[in-house]
Design a protein around this motif. Structure first.
Motif, short mmCIF file in Angstrom:
data_model
loop_
_atom_site.label_atom_id
_atom_site.label_comp_id
_atom_site.label_asym_id
_atom_site.label_seq_id
_atom_site.Cartn_x
_atom_site.Cartn_y
_atom_site.Cartn_z
N ASN A 1 -25.08 48.96 13.53
CA ASN A 1 -26.19 48.18 13.00
C ASN A 1 -26.39 46.85 13.72
O ASN A 1 -27.50 46.31 13.72
CB ASN A 1 -25.98 47.89 11.51
N PRO B 1 -30.30 48.19 14.77
CA PRO B 1 -30.46 48.03 13.32
C PRO B 1 -30.89 49.32 12.63
O PRO B 1 -31.78 50.03 13.10
CB PRO B 1 -31.55 46.95 13.21
N GLY B 2 -30.19 49.64 11.54
CA GLY B 2 -30.52 50.83 10.77
C GLY B 2 -29.80 52.08 11.20
O GLY B 2 -29.94 53.12 10.55
N GLY C 1 -26.50 52.52 11.24
CA GLY C 1 -25.29 52.74 10.45
C GLY C 1 -24.10 51.95 10.96
O GLY C 1 -24.13 51.37 12.06
N CYS C 2 -23.05 51.92 10.15
CA CYS C 2 -21.80 51.25 10.52
C CYS C 2 -20.66 52.24 10.40
O CYS C 2 -20.07 52.42 9.33
CB CYS C 2 -21.54 50.04 9.62
N SER D 1 -20.25 43.60 4.49
CA SER D 1 -21.17 44.37 3.66
C SER D 1 -21.08 45.83 4.08
O SER D 1 -20.40 46.17 5.05
CB SER D 1 -22.61 43.87 3.82
N HIS E 1 -23.18 47.30 5.57
CA HIS E 1 -23.93 47.43 6.82
C HIS E 1 -23.12 46.98 8.04
O HIS E 1 -23.49 47.30 9.17
CB HIS E 1 -25.22 46.60 6.75
N CYS E 2 -22.03 46.25 7.83
CA CYS E 2 -21.23 45.79 8.97
C CYS E 2 -19.92 45.20 8.47
O CYS E 2 -19.91 44.40 7.53
CB CYS E 2 -21.99 44.73 9.77
N ASP F 1 -27.75 42.68 4.98
CA ASP F 1 -28.25 43.94 5.52
C ASP F 1 -28.91 43.74 6.89
O ASP F 1 -29.64 44.61 7.36
CB ASP F 1 -29.23 44.61 4.55
N THR F 2 -28.64 42.57 7.53
CA THR F 2 -29.20 42.29 8.86
C THR F 2 -28.10 41.80 9.81
O THR F 2 -28.18 40.68 10.33
CB THR F 2 -30.32 41.24 8.78
#
Length: 330
Positions: free
Chosen positions: A130, A134-135, A137-138, A154, A156-157, A198-199
């Motif tokens: 990600n 971006p988007g 996955g991790c 998170s 996300h990372c 989430d970024t």
């Protein structure tokens, strides 16, 4: 490696203008991180704007008793500077712990702050990440994550920030200065790195196209009694699996002031504010230090392979604080 152009900037406004004219360009300092990422295809700049010759290589005392450090100061020069060693010894120790002499001779202060994570999924352009895409996955969350984050991560990372220098700077309330086409600006280090959320691809609060010009350390008498301790998986130079920058002002057996920051536990250098609150005004003993560590690590959310970091960091925090307290009592 993708073909790229190269230009050497002659002054700060010229460097900013060159990047403003080409959003796919990148500033080049020592290149110890950027060039590696270019080789693996993670970074694919259209051109490099060399900033090593800009007049940003000085270390000067500020009028209020702090230090101003230019962005192109090498890590070697930073660690060797007598005022850094006298006023902020943990910063000198952190820089010396960070890399071999050859790398320290090339790496710059600005580049150190902006270096990217060494997560294996991020540096492997064939895998999802990600931070890189971006988007996508991790994979670290379900995959290999023994050296990943236990604080502030998170879904996300879970990557950690690799800087040793940044941990000491976080403990001493450093401010990052920068230049844009619209003029100069500054960011406290506490706000410089963005939360993962989430970024995770948005890593700093720097404006687009900004050039980091330096770091300012405010006066901090407590910093003269500081230490940096790093744990790594081999004795030679390696990235931390856990580190602590700590400073204590002990008077009559009581902690008058404390500074504490942790490394290799989060996506950014982690200021241990909960621990500092426990320490301030309390007895300077191992029981207090353990309570401070527990207060900070109560927020830890380790993954299955890095649960060891909670115990490691607790022991490391206590050990460093005990050493500083013992020195204060001599």
């Amino acid at each position: 490696m993708k073909e790229f152009g190269y230009q050497r900037a002659l002054d700060v406004p010229g460097a900013v203008a060159l990047l403003g004219a080409d959003p796919d360009a990148r500033f080049l300092g020592g290149g110890t991180n950027l060039v590696d990422l270019m080789k693996t295809g993670v970074e694919r700049p259209s051109q490099l704007v060399d900033v090593r010759q800009l007049p940003l290589d000085g270390i000067e005392s500020t009028g209020d008793g702090g230090l101003s450090i230019g962005a192109t100061v090498t890590n070697s020069d930073l660690a060797a500077h007598p005022e850094v060693r006298r006023r902020y010894p943990a910063l000198a120790q952190a820089v010396l712990a960070g890399a071999s002499g050859q790398l320290r001779n090339m790496a710059t202060v600005g580049g150190n702050l902006l270096q990217r994570t060494r997560c294996g999924y991020f540096t492997d352009a064939t895998t999802p990440c990600n931070k890189r895409v971006p988007g996508s996955g991790c994979p670290a969350v379900e995959g290999e994550h023994h050296n990943h984050a236990i604080l502030g991560a998170s879904a996300h990372c879970a990557a950690v920030h690799p800087s040793d220098m940044g941990v000491a700077l976080a403990a001493f309330d450093a401010t990052v200065t920068y230049e844009t086409a619209g003029g100069p600006g500054e960011l406290p280090l506490a706000e410089f790195y963005l939360p993962v959320g989430d970024t995770p691809h948005l890593e700093t609060a720097l404006p687009q196209g900004a050039l980091v010009t330096g770091v300012t350390l405010p006066p901090a008498p407590v910093a003269a009694h500081s230490r940096y301790r790093k744990v790594r998986e081999r004795a030679s130079y390696a990235f931390a699996i856990g580190s602590v920058a700590a400073a204590l002002d002990v008077r009559d057996g009581t902690v008058h002031e404390a500074r504490l920051a942790l490394g290799a536990v989060a996506s950014r250098p982690w200021r241990a504010l909960a621990a500092e609150r426990v320490l301030t005004g309390a007895a300077a003993d191992a029981e207090t230090f353990a309570a401070a560590a527990d207060a900070e690590l109560a927020a830890a959310r380790p993954l299955p392979q890095n649960e060891y970091k909670v115990t490691l960091m607790r022991n490391l925090i206590v050990a460093v604080l005990v050493e500083l307290a013992e020195e204060a009592g001599r």
